[in-house]
Design an enzyme around this catalytic site. Sequence first.
Site, PDB file in Angstrom:
ATOM      1  N   GLY A   1      -0.762   0.509   5.832  1.00  0.00           N
ATOM      2  CA  GLY A   1       0.555   0.991   5.397  1.00  0.00           C
ATOM      3  C   GLY A   1       0.402   2.225   4.530  1.00  0.00           C
ATOM      4  O   GLY A   1      -0.495   3.044   4.745  1.00  0.00           O
ATOM      5  N   SER A   2       1.231   2.303   3.498  1.00  0.00           N
ATOM      6  CA  SER A   2       1.255   3.517   2.689  1.00  0.00           C
ATOM      7  C   SER A   2       0.016   3.679   1.811  1.00  0.00           C
ATOM      8  O   SER A   2      -0.200   4.759   1.264  1.00  0.00           O
ATOM      9  CB  SER A   2       2.491   3.507   1.786  1.00  0.00           C
ATOM     10  OG  SER A   2       3.641   3.404   2.595  1.00  0.00           O
ATOM     11  N   THR A   3      -0.804   2.626   1.676  1.00  0.00           N
ATOM     12  CA  THR A   3      -2.034   2.814   0.899  1.00  0.00           C
ATOM     13  C   THR A   3      -2.970   3.771   1.619  1.00  0.00           C
ATOM     14  O   THR A   3      -3.957   4.213   1.067  1.00  0.00           O
ATOM     15  CB  THR A   3      -2.771   1.471   0.675  1.00  0.00           C
ATOM     16  OG1 THR A   3      -3.037   0.877   1.942  1.00  0.00           O
ATOM     17  CG2 THR A   3      -1.934   0.522  -0.154  1.00  0.00           C
TER      18      THR A   3
END
Lengths: 374, 620
Positions: B324-326
């Site tokens: 995801g956004s990590t």
Amino acid sequence: MPSKYQFDTEYQGRFARVLQLIRIDPVLLFGLLILTLAGLGILYSAGDQSAELMQKQVVRLSIAFLVMLVAAQVSPHQLYLWTPWVFLVGVILLLMVFFAGDVGKGAQRWLKIGVRFQPSEIMKLATPLMLAWYLSERPLPPGFRSLMISSVLVLVPTIMIAMQPDLGTALLVGMAGFFVVFFAGLRWRVLIGAGLALLAFIPILWRMMHDYQRQRVLTLLDPESDPLGAGYHIIQSKIAIGSGGLYGKGWLNGTQSQLDFLPERSTDFIFAVFAEEFGMMGAVVLLSLYAFIIWRGLYIADHAQDNFSRLLAGSLSMTFFVYLFVNVGMVSGILPVVGVPLPLVSYGGTSLVTLMAGFGMLMSINSDRKLLSR
Amino acid sequence: MRRSLVTDHSEISRLFKVRAIVAGLFSFLLIAALLSRLGWLQIVEYAHFSGLSKENRVRLMALPPNRGLIYDRNGIILAENRPTYHLELIPEQVEDIDATLEGLGEIVTISEQNIERFHTSMRTHRPFESISLRTRLSEEEVARLAVNRHRFPGMDVVARLSRHYPQGSSAAHAIGYVGRISEKELNTIDVSNYRGSTHIGKTGLEKYYEEELHGIVGQQNVEVNAEGRILRVIDKIPPLPGNNLVLNLDMELQRTAEQALGDFAGAVIVMQPKTGAVLAFVSEPVYDPNLFVHGISVKDYNALREGDYKPLFNRALFGQYPPGSTFKPFLGLAGIDAKVIGHKQSMRCIGYYTLPNDEEHRYRDWKKWGHGEVDLSDAMEQSCDVYFYELAHRMGINRMHDYLREFGFGDKTGIDLFGERSGLLPSKEWKRRVHNKIWYPGETLIAGIGQGYMLATPLQLAVATSALANKGKKIQPRLLKEMRDTNGEITAMAVPSTSWIELKNENHWDVMHKAMQRVLRGKWGTARATGWKLKGYEMAGKTGTAQVFGIAQDEEYDAETVARKLRDHALFIAFAPLEDPEIVVAIIEENGEHGSAVAPIAKTIMDKYLLEDELKEDAK
């Protein structure tokens, strides 16, 4: 020094006179004492150096020697008079056990073993007594009729004991009877004929045997067939004897015996303990000791005054030999495992008393000769 | 032939004498036969029987080494060897087996199964061999048996060392467990070294460091009696006990992390970026490794295997999640370093993105109305998807692949555990090879926000974050700190391998660090709620949300209506202190919905580590 020498002979002479007075043969006594003392030494090693075991055996030996002393006081003539009655009582007792054994089954039979054992022990003496009693009054060598009656007298107790079943005792009783007939002058051709007949009889005997008895014979022929079951005794016993080598592992150092590999090592297999710890040399000495006793017994028989004494003494001596031969043969793996102890050495009371009573009779016979010859 | 009866006395005496001599000769002959038999046994066959006698009494026995212990970095014991007591019988010495079993059954619990198993092994053992009846007696049972011992000849209570994990389920996924050696394992181990050993490492560190933990088997020649009882040791080569492991794990921090994760399934990795030391290795839910040591029951095993969230599954190592956004910090760095966009250059986010040649398909931002004008730092702070769609589009999947590979995505981290998964860093070539399909540009966009084919393990995220915190120094994660022998002397130190990520402009590291600080400190920072509470140090982080199931283009995502198991996974990566990072945390909380929800977990762990002075001293 002359004085000391004199003292010694005088002392020994006095000792010999005392022995003579109580009708004890010093030669036989010497052999028996050495053997029983050696036996105690072996038993100490075989019985895990248990003081309790030693104590019991010493008590038994004392009783046995006492019985011997008592038996030596009974003259052959008195013995002759009592013989039919002893034999009769023995057979009746055997019959009682026989029927009682048939009735009682299961756990109760175990309790009766002690009772059953006694009459068969009596028969070890009563049978040769009876045959000597019978044959001594017949013309010798025995005729056909005498032989037939003798056979019946031997076979009745033998078969009854064998059916109990106690093969070891039956064998000893049968041999005791046989040797009386042998000494009575059983003709060689009859002997050989009977031997051949017995051989022919073996298959029938085989069928009559109990399963466990058959198993014992089979195990003898091939002990490795059942190394953990029936063969275990023989295998371990042979290992014990063989690993003893020429000089043995030393007293109390037999690994087979001390580490529990050898079963029944204080009773029937005690010879293996001895052979392991004292080796071939020890065995030669021990067997020589037995041979000495047997020789003395036969000597007494040869010098006995009447036929009854002769036949009895001869049979008793040879029964002692059969004891030895069957036991050592069994332990060294040339005879099947039958419950015959090493005479005067194995732990256990009954056979000891019977044996010593027999030696008492031998001594009595010996003393009787001396008395008469003087 | 003379048939007349002999009545003459002297005649009879003569006859008797002959018989006596014959009998004497006969018996002496047979005694000689006995002696020759003895001679055969004792002289001719002496060597044979002497050998048999020695074989009888001397037995070569393996002395299994004591398995090495496992400690955390502060000396807290994690795996030890405890004596356990077993009830055994020697059938030969038992008079009445059935009565004995019944009698023992009144004193200790003996199940039907115990008895059945006993009878089975009785058939295959020699009568003087000891056979196990009950294992793992309680102390009370041992005492009761001791009191009643005299009633049961042939009974024995045997003590053996067995593995015990005093921390229970804590860190079980890292430590692993031992179990009975299986048939299959027998083919792979040096059997001679395992004579006498019954157990072997099955998972975790117990398996990875099996060779070091096990030690080297010793042996002794013992004199035994017929029952197999040892009487005397003839000679002896003592076993070499296994090495003790001192781990990098910090049990206090481990527990803090476990508690912070709470009831959620997920994983937390705490690492020292400078040393690669793994301080906490959390995978929840977890199991009790002690269950496996003596053979787990089928029921218990199925409960663990099939149970909710599968406790046996090591999420930190095997769990492959869309990052995801990590993923954005790494892509952002790649973007500015590849100069596809300036780090101050901004673009407009209108809530969705379309590819130049496909105006129809809208790639949505999580914020429906868009973030407005955003540069890299803004996009990081607010986790703007549109910015990264554009960035990914400009980079192209292959360039993304090459940059991100440097951070360890798509590769195993090389941690000291077996079975690690490598995640998935897609490329055109990969898709052709595996799926035999061409790569669509739209898939590049999806990969740009850490979704689609992209997969990473929690451990990979921690390693990548460490490299980011270290400004390019990528280090191998290590659970083992050092090995010590039984005297406490260090025999080996873990030296993690390192590699360097070279950026064209080293300043870009600081740019990204600052951008990640804004995730917590920024006005619109996605983890600002956590950031407000920060005291004593500065943290840099990035939230992430991984979709568990796809949502159609214009559909609203409503957490309330979605079953918990279908809710999004929440992710958070962070390091601190900002100026000189000493700790990295990577968290995945399954069905945690949004990364901001798990940021407090990172704060709890870092507070514990950075603010508790003594703990910090210990940790160094």
